[in-house]
Design a protein around this motif. Structure first.
Motif, PDB file in Angstrom:
ATOM      1  N   VAL A  64       0.836  -1.196   0.000  1.00 16.14           N
ATOM      2  CA  VAL A  64       0.000   0.000   0.000  1.00 16.14           C
ATOM      3  C   VAL A  64       0.875   1.251   0.000  1.00 16.14           C
ATOM      4  O   VAL A  64       0.587   2.222  -0.697  1.00 16.14           O
ATOM      5  CB  VAL A  64      -0.964  -0.004   1.206  1.00 16.14           C
ATOM      6  N   SER A  65       1.963   1.223   0.744  1.00 16.86           N
ATOM      7  CA  SER A  65       2.882   2.370   0.791  1.00 16.86           C
ATOM      8  C   SER A  65       3.472   2.646  -0.589  1.00 16.86           C
ATOM      9  O   SER A  65       3.575   3.803  -1.008  1.00 16.86           O
ATOM     10  CB  SER A  65       3.996   2.091   1.793  1.00 16.86           C
ATOM     11  N   ARG A  66       3.860   1.600  -1.307  1.00 17.72           N
ATOM     12  CA  ARG A  66       4.382   1.785  -2.669  1.00 17.72           C
ATOM     13  C   ARG A  66       3.310   2.352  -3.594  1.00 17.72           C
ATOM     14  O   ARG A  66       3.572   3.213  -4.433  1.00 17.72           O
ATOM     15  CB  ARG A  66       4.923   0.472  -3.221  1.00 17.72           C
ATOM     16  N   ALA A  67       2.077   1.877  -3.447  1.00 19.86           N
ATOM     17  CA  ALA A  67       0.980   2.382  -4.285  1.00 19.86           C
ATOM     18  C   ALA A  67       0.716   3.858  -3.992  1.00 19.86           C
ATOM     19  O   ALA A  67       0.522   4.653  -4.918  1.00 19.86           O
ATOM     20  CB  ALA A  67      -0.281   1.556  -4.054  1.00 19.86           C
ATOM     21  N   ILE A  68       0.730   4.241  -2.732  1.00 21.58           N
ATOM     22  CA  ILE A  68       0.538   5.651  -2.371  1.00 21.58           C
ATOM     23  C   ILE A  68       1.705   6.475  -2.900  1.00 21.58           C
ATOM     24  O   ILE A  68       1.516   7.592  -3.377  1.00 21.58           O
ATOM     25  CB  ILE A  68       0.355   5.798  -0.845  1.00 21.58           C
ATOM     26  N   GLY A  69       2.902   5.913  -2.869  1.00 16.99           N
ATOM     27  CA  GLY A  69       4.060   6.600  -3.453  1.00 16.99           C
ATOM     28  C   GLY A  69       3.875   6.848  -4.944  1.00 16.99           C
ATOM     29  O   GLY A  69       4.217   7.908  -5.459  1.00 16.99           O
ATOM     30  N   GLN A  70       3.324   5.865  -5.655  1.00 14.13           N
ATOM     31  CA  GLN A  70       3.068   6.034  -7.079  1.00 14.13           C
ATOM     32  C   GLN A  70       2.021   7.127  -7.304  1.00 14.13           C
ATOM     33  O   GLN A  70       2.163   7.956  -8.200  1.00 14.13           O
ATOM     34  CB  GLN A  70       2.601   4.721  -7.711  1.00 14.13           C
ATOM     35  N   LEU A  71       0.965   7.144  -6.480  1.00 14.20           N
ATOM     36  CA  LEU A  71      -0.057   8.180  -6.607  1.00 14.20           C
ATOM     37  C   LEU A  71       0.537   9.566  -6.331  1.00 14.20           C
ATOM     38  O   LEU A  71       0.168  10.544  -6.991  1.00 14.20           O
ATOM     39  CB  LEU A  71      -1.217   7.891  -5.653  1.00 14.20           C
ATOM     40  N   ARG A  72       1.453   9.659  -5.386  1.00 16.24           N
ATOM     41  CA  ARG A  72       2.119  10.944  -5.107  1.00 16.24           C
ATOM     42  C   ARG A  72       3.037  11.340  -6.259  1.00 16.24           C
ATOM     43  O   ARG A  72       3.086  12.506  -6.632  1.00 16.24           O
ATOM     44  CB  ARG A  72       2.896  10.855  -3.801  1.00 16.24           C
ATOM     45  N   ASP A  73       3.775  10.362  -6.813  1.00 20.10           N
ATOM     46  CA  ASP A  73       4.669  10.656  -7.938  1.00 20.10           C
ATOM     47  C   ASP A  73       3.901  11.199  -9.139  1.00 20.10           C
ATOM     48  O   ASP A  73       4.394  12.063  -9.861  1.00 20.10           O
ATOM     49  CB  ASP A  73       5.440   9.403  -8.370  1.00 20.10           C
ATOM     50  N   LYS A  74       2.690  10.706  -9.359  1.00 20.09           N
ATOM     51  CA  LYS A  74       1.868  11.167 -10.484  1.00 20.09           C
ATOM     52  C   LYS A  74       1.159  12.485 -10.174  1.00 20.09           C
ATOM     53  O   LYS A  74       0.528  13.066 -11.049  1.00 20.09           O
ATOM     54  CB  LYS A  74       0.822  10.106 -10.852  1.00 20.09           C
ATOM     55  N   GLY A  75       1.228  12.943  -8.917  1.00 14.10           N
ATOM     56  CA  GLY A  75       0.573  14.197  -8.542  1.00 14.10           C
ATOM     57  C   GLY A  75      -0.881  14.022  -8.146  1.00 14.10           C
ATOM     58  O   GLY A  75      -1.587  14.997  -7.920  1.00 14.10           O
ATOM     59  N   ILE A  76      -1.341  12.787  -8.053  1.00  9.79           N
ATOM     60  CA  ILE A  76      -2.734  12.533  -7.709  1.00  9.79           C
ATOM     61  C   ILE A  76      -2.977  12.796  -6.230  1.00  9.79           C
ATOM     62  O   ILE A  76      -4.046  13.250  -5.839  1.00  9.79           O
ATOM     63  CB  ILE A  76      -3.111  11.094  -8.118  1.00  9.79           C
ATOM     64  N   LEU A  77      -1.968  12.547  -5.405  1.00  9.82           N
ATOM     65  CA  LEU A  77      -2.037  12.838  -3.979  1.00  9.82           C
ATOM     66  C   LEU A  77      -0.996  13.891  -3.632  1.00  9.82           C
ATOM     67  O   LEU A  77       0.059  13.971  -4.267  1.00  9.82           O
ATOM     68  CB  LEU A  77      -1.769  11.577  -3.148  1.00  9.82           C
ATOM     69  N   SER A  78      -1.282  14.686  -2.616  1.00 10.11           N
ATOM     70  CA  SER A  78      -0.361  15.728  -2.177  1.00 10.11           C
ATOM     71  C   SER A  78       0.852  15.108  -1.496  1.00 10.11           C
ATOM     72  O   SER A  78       0.756  14.098  -0.804  1.00 10.11           O
ATOM     73  CB  SER A  78      -1.074  16.663  -1.203  1.00 10.11           C
ATOM     74  N   GLU A  79       1.994  15.748  -1.692  1.00  4.16           N
ATOM     75  CA  GLU A  79       3.223  15.300  -1.044  1.00  4.16           C
ATOM     76  C   GLU A  79       3.221  15.637   0.437  1.00  4.16           C
ATOM     77  O   GLU A  79       3.787  14.941   1.242  1.00  4.16           O
ATOM     78  CB  GLU A  79       4.437  15.987  -1.702  1.00  4.16           C
ATOM     79  N   ARG A  80       2.594  16.729   0.794  1.00  9.04           N
ATOM     80  CA  ARG A  80       2.707  17.237   2.157  1.00  9.04           C
ATOM     81  C   ARG A  80       1.394  17.080   2.926  1.00  9.04           C
ATOM     82  O   ARG A  80       0.467  17.853   2.751  1.00  9.04           O
ATOM     83  CB  ARG A  80       3.147  18.691   2.148  1.00  9.04           C
ATOM     84  N   GLN A  81       1.356  16.058   3.753  1.00 15.83           N
ATOM     85  CA  GLN A  81       0.190  15.821   4.600  1.00 15.83           C
ATOM     86  C   GLN A  81       0.634  15.259   5.932  1.00 15.83           C
ATOM     87  O   GLN A  81       1.701  14.664   6.040  1.00 15.83           O
ATOM     88  CB  GLN A  81      -0.797  14.856   3.931  1.00 15.83           C
ATOM     89  N   ARG A  82      -0.220  15.434   6.926  1.00 18.33           N
ATOM     90  CA  ARG A  82       0.054  14.876   8.244  1.00 18.33           C
ATOM     91  C   ARG A  82      -0.131  13.362   8.210  1.00 18.33           C
ATOM     92  O   ARG A  82      -0.828  12.832   7.359  1.00 18.33           O
ATOM     93  CB  ARG A  82      -0.894  15.470   9.282  1.00 18.33           C
ATOM     94  N   LYS A  83       0.472  12.716   9.180  1.00 24.41           N
ATOM     95  CA  LYS A  83       0.350  11.267   9.293  1.00 24.41           C
ATOM     96  C   LYS A  83      -1.120  10.910   9.541  1.00 24.41           C
ATOM     97  O   LYS A  83      -1.786  11.531  10.349  1.00 24.41           O
ATOM     98  CB  LYS A  83       1.208  10.778  10.449  1.00 24.41           C
ATOM     99  N   GLY A  84      -1.617   9.924   8.825  1.00 22.40           N
ATOM    100  CA  GLY A  84      -3.005   9.501   8.979  1.00 22.40           C
ATOM    101  C   GLY A  84      -3.982  10.248   8.095  1.00 22.40           C
ATOM    102  O   GLY A  84      -5.174   9.989   8.140  1.00 22.40           O
TER     103      GLY A  84
END
Length: 159
Positions: A64-84
């Motif tokens: 799941v962490s790798r998948a979220i990393g891919q979503l962040r790399d594509k710009g779909i998710l923000s890089e800067r967020q609090r934990k959780g």
């Protein structure tokens, strides 16, 4: 989520979802994105832990962490967020209505970061697409308009 949770966002920008295949996400990243969009608050904020996503999808937390990393790399998710918490890109986030989306995007406090995948044209099917080389025709009419129905149905007002 509790019963007194914020209203579920029901409006999404349909044009951006047409080009989402251009991001070439892995199936796992797409599954994670589907979980995030289902759990988001209006505007794209999602309060969820990676462990919860992993349990829901039956995966390990590292996958799941790798998948979220891919979503962040594509710009779909923000890089800067609090934990959780995770923030979905404002153009891909869900809103209560079109006017809520427009107001959110025009708000000077809304940060709209770049998407890191082509958004101009819909990409053609990949060579490994199972439909390639078959008789599948996504447009059997050859681009012609569908014939108009002979008789229009009568419309009745409810109430």
């Amino acid at each position: 989520m509790s019963d007194d949770a914020v209203s579920v966002p029901g409006f999404h920008n349909p044009e951006i979802f047409e080009v989402l295949p251009n991001a070439c996400l892995s199936p796992t990243a797409r599954d994670v994105f589907d979980v995030l969009t289902a759990r988001q608050e209006p505007g794209g904020l999602v309060k969820i832990r990676q462990q919860d996503i992993a349990e829901r999808l039956g995966l390990t937390q590292s996958v799941v962490s790798r998948a979220i990393g891919q979503l962040r790399d594509k710009g779909i998710l923000s890089e800067r967020q609090r934990k959780g918490t995770v923030l979905i890109h404002p153009l891909l986030a869900g809103y209560e209505s079109l006017s809520h989306m427009v107001n959110h995007l025009k708000d000077p406090d809304t940060f709209v970061w770049p998407l890191n995948f082509p958004t101009g044209d819909i990409r053609p099917p990949r060579a490994r697409d199972a439909r390639t080389g078959t008789d599948f025709d996504p447009d059997p009419d050859g681009g012609e308009d569908a014939p108009a129905p002979e008789a229009r149905p009568t419309l009745r007002l409810a109430g």
